[in-house]
Design a protein around this motif. Structure first.
Motif, PDB file in Angstrom:
ATOM      1  N   LYS A 166       0.719  -1.201  -0.070  1.00 21.79           N
ATOM      2  CA  LYS A 166       0.113   0.049   0.088  1.00 21.79           C
ATOM      3  C   LYS A 166       0.789   1.226  -0.117  1.00 21.79           C
ATOM      4  O   LYS A 166       2.262   1.183   0.379  1.00 21.79           O
ATOM      5  CB  LYS A 166      -0.875   0.007   1.279  1.00 21.79           C
ATOM      6  N   GLU A 271      -5.212  -9.838  -8.708  1.00 20.85           N
ATOM      7  CA  GLU A 271      -6.678  -9.701  -9.083  1.00 20.85           C
ATOM      8  C   GLU A 271      -7.277 -11.327  -9.288  1.00 20.85           C
ATOM      9  O   GLU A 271      -8.252 -11.601  -9.066  1.00 20.85           O
ATOM     10  CB  GLU A 271      -6.973  -8.929 -10.208  1.00 20.85           C
ATOM     11  N   ALA A 274      -5.617 -13.892  -4.805  1.00 20.60           N
ATOM     12  CA  ALA A 274      -6.422 -13.453  -3.693  1.00 20.60           C
ATOM     13  C   ALA A 274      -7.208 -12.340  -4.003  1.00 20.60           C
ATOM     14  O   ALA A 274      -8.066 -11.778  -3.151  1.00 20.60           O
ATOM     15  CB  ALA A 274      -5.386 -12.972  -2.900  1.00 20.60           C
ATOM     16  N   SER A 277      -7.142  -6.064  -3.633  1.00 23.95           N
ATOM     17  CA  SER A 277      -6.887  -5.160  -2.558  1.00 23.95           C
ATOM     18  C   SER A 277      -6.239  -5.899  -1.258  1.00 23.95           C
ATOM     19  O   SER A 277      -5.847  -5.671  -0.518  1.00 23.95           O
ATOM     20  CB  SER A 277      -8.155  -4.430  -2.232  1.00 23.95           C
ATOM     21  N   SER A 278      -7.115  -7.139  -1.224  1.00 23.89           N
ATOM     22  CA  SER A 278      -6.632  -8.050   0.047  1.00 23.89           C
ATOM     23  C   SER A 278      -5.036  -8.596  -0.133  1.00 23.89           C
ATOM     24  O   SER A 278      -4.535  -8.682   0.869  1.00 23.89           O
ATOM     25  CB  SER A 278      -7.484  -9.309   0.160  1.00 23.89           C
ATOM     26  N   LYS A 280      -2.772  -6.517  -1.582  1.00 26.95           N
ATOM     27  CA  LYS A 280      -1.857  -5.333  -1.179  1.00 26.95           C
ATOM     28  C   LYS A 280      -2.062  -5.127   0.328  1.00 26.95           C
ATOM     29  O   LYS A 280      -1.126  -4.659   0.941  1.00 26.95           O
ATOM     30  CB  LYS A 280      -2.506  -4.073  -1.980  1.00 26.95           C
ATOM     31  N   GLU A 281      -3.125  -5.636   1.053  1.00 25.41           N
ATOM     32  CA  GLU A 281      -3.184  -5.343   2.445  1.00 25.41           C
ATOM     33  C   GLU A 281      -2.520  -6.293   3.076  1.00 25.41           C
ATOM     34  O   GLU A 281      -1.622  -5.871   4.027  1.00 25.41           O
ATOM     35  CB  GLU A 281      -4.926  -5.538   2.703  1.00 25.41           C
ATOM     36  N   ALA A 282      -2.304  -7.346   2.637  1.00 25.00           N
ATOM     37  CA  ALA A 282      -1.439  -8.515   3.070  1.00 25.00           C
ATOM     38  C   ALA A 282       0.042  -8.309   3.013  1.00 25.00           C
ATOM     39  O   ALA A 282       0.879  -8.697   3.817  1.00 25.00           O
ATOM     40  CB  ALA A 282      -1.611  -9.670   2.625  1.00 25.00           C
ATOM     41  N   GLN A 285       0.973  -5.625   5.320  1.00 23.97           N
ATOM     42  CA  GLN A 285       0.860  -6.238   6.887  1.00 23.97           C
ATOM     43  C   GLN A 285       2.050  -7.216   6.936  1.00 23.97           C
ATOM     44  O   GLN A 285       2.645  -7.068   8.206  1.00 23.97           O
ATOM     45  CB  GLN A 285      -0.342  -7.373   6.909  1.00 23.97           C
TER      46      GLN A 285
END
Ligand code: NAI
Length: 349
Positions: A166, A271, A274, A277-278, A280-282, A285
């Motif tokens: 992100k 895309e 997973a 957006s999830s 990039k989130e991971a 994290q």
């Protein structure tokens, strides 16, 4: 000497153009070299300009290449570089791979018949800048002893990977499969500094600390690094129908001939897996969790791969990029090259 990105880009472009490449291709070479210097990877930055200039001037990099791109399947393609600039060909091939992965979820693009393409982080970050995962591997000169061997067989065959997180933060891992890249030996030579005895061996196969006595490099992690460099040679050489192993051309052997090197780009679209957006989130994290790991004795913190280069880029953005004085003097001079590299030996002087 400290230079802004723009100043360095202008000096490199001008020198490469004066050596014979078109303005457009010279600017493409400068993009990749400035990227390397800006990230502190000086072994693949301005330090290489004189070598490229000599090779271009002597015809060993085609200054008028006919690039071609052929799709061989929905997700596969071959980009032929016609022995033009490896930097430019690898960059354009990655643009194609990005378009294909956006459409089909994955792309595997072989880049055939190119010259040296520099720091692979540039190409994999083209993919992560486009919200895709980039992987790139390429052949390089045979200068590494295979595990247990006394003669060089494979190159420093690098592997690069970049995944988008992100706020523009990417994880970018980019390494030679040798303990050190050959460019690091050249960098030590340019600064007249000794090297650790774990990097390389001399002509009798003994570890050496003298960068001028290096005759072959050592793979990372013994047989495991040797296995990785074999894998790179299969993917970027044998798979593309190119010379492989110790038949790969040497950087300094004959500067009048094209090198016919291979590179392979693999691009994966999160895309299709997973979800972007999830994913990039991971990744964000992961970055956070790695940075929060308790440091071992003697370390200030755990960095995620590529973090120190990204931070260096920010510092250089403010303070300018550090360029060795001799290299700066060459860049601002009218000299195209000093015949310093065409020594018919696999290793630079
Ligand atoms: P390196 O040893 O400087 O770094 C290797 C990786 O380790 C990088 O991803 C870096 O971010 C990571 N790293 C380093 N210190 C770290 C730390 N403290 N914490 C976390 N991660 C850390 O790279 P190397 O092997 O010297 O390669 C330099 C460049 O040479 C690369 O850009 C590579 O693509 C290029 N190269 C190009 C070749 C070609 O023929 N085109 C051949 C060989 C290398």
């Amino acid at each position: 000497m400290r230079l802004s990105k723009e100043q360095l880009h202008e000096l490199i472009s001008k020198k490469i153009h004066n050596a014979g490449l078109t303005e457009d291709h010279a600017a493409g070479v400068a993009d990749v070299l400035v990227h390397a210097d800006a990230r502190g990877v000086h072994s693949h930055g301005a330090m290489r300009v004189e070598y490229y200039a000599e090779r271009i001037a002597k015809g060993g990099i085609n200054n008028n290449p006919e690039f071609s791109f052929e799709k061989t399947g929905p997700c596969s393609a071959i980009f032929d570089g016609d022995n033009g600039s490896g930097h430019v060909a690898a960059k354009l091939a990655m643009d194609e791979a990005i378009n294909m992965a956006k459409e089909n979820g994955i792309a595997v693009v072989g880049v055939r018949r190119i010259s040296h393409s520099g720091a692979l982080s540039y190409f994999v970050q083209q993919a992560s800048d486009a919200d895709l995962i980039g992987i790139s591997v390429c052949q390089s000169d045979p200068m590494v002893v295979p595990f247990g061997g006394a003669e060089p067989y494979y190159g420093t065959n690098p592997i690069a990977f970049s995944a988008p997180g992100k706020d523009g933060k990417h994880i970018t891992f980019d390494m030679a499969t040798t303990i050190q890249a050959w460019g690091k030996i050249l960098h030590a030579r340019s600064k007249n500094e000794p090297i650790p005895d774990s990097w390389a061996v001399d002509s009798s196969g003994e570890p050496t600390t003298d960068p001028f006595k290096v005759n072959a490099l050592l793979p990372i992690a013994g047989p495991k690094g040797y296995g990785l460099m074999m894998m790179v040679d299969v993917l970027s050489g044998i798979l593309l129908g190119l010379p492989f192993g110790n038949k790969v051309s040497s950087m300094y052997h004959d500067l009048t001939e094209g090198r016919n090197l291979g590179q392979l780009h693999i691009v994966i679209n999160p895309e299709y897996f997973a979800g972007l957006s999830s994913f990039k989130e991971a990744i964000a994290q992961t970055i956070q969790e790695l940075n929060n790991i308790k440091p071992a004795t003697g370390y200030n913190q755990v960095y995620y791969p590529g973090q120190r280069s990204a931070e260096r880029e920010e510092t250089y953005e403010k303070d300018g990029i550090e360029i060795v004085d001799d290299i700066y003097e060459y860049l601002i001079s009218d000299v195209i090259h000093n015949n310093a590299y065409d020594n018919k030996s696999p290793f630079a002087k």
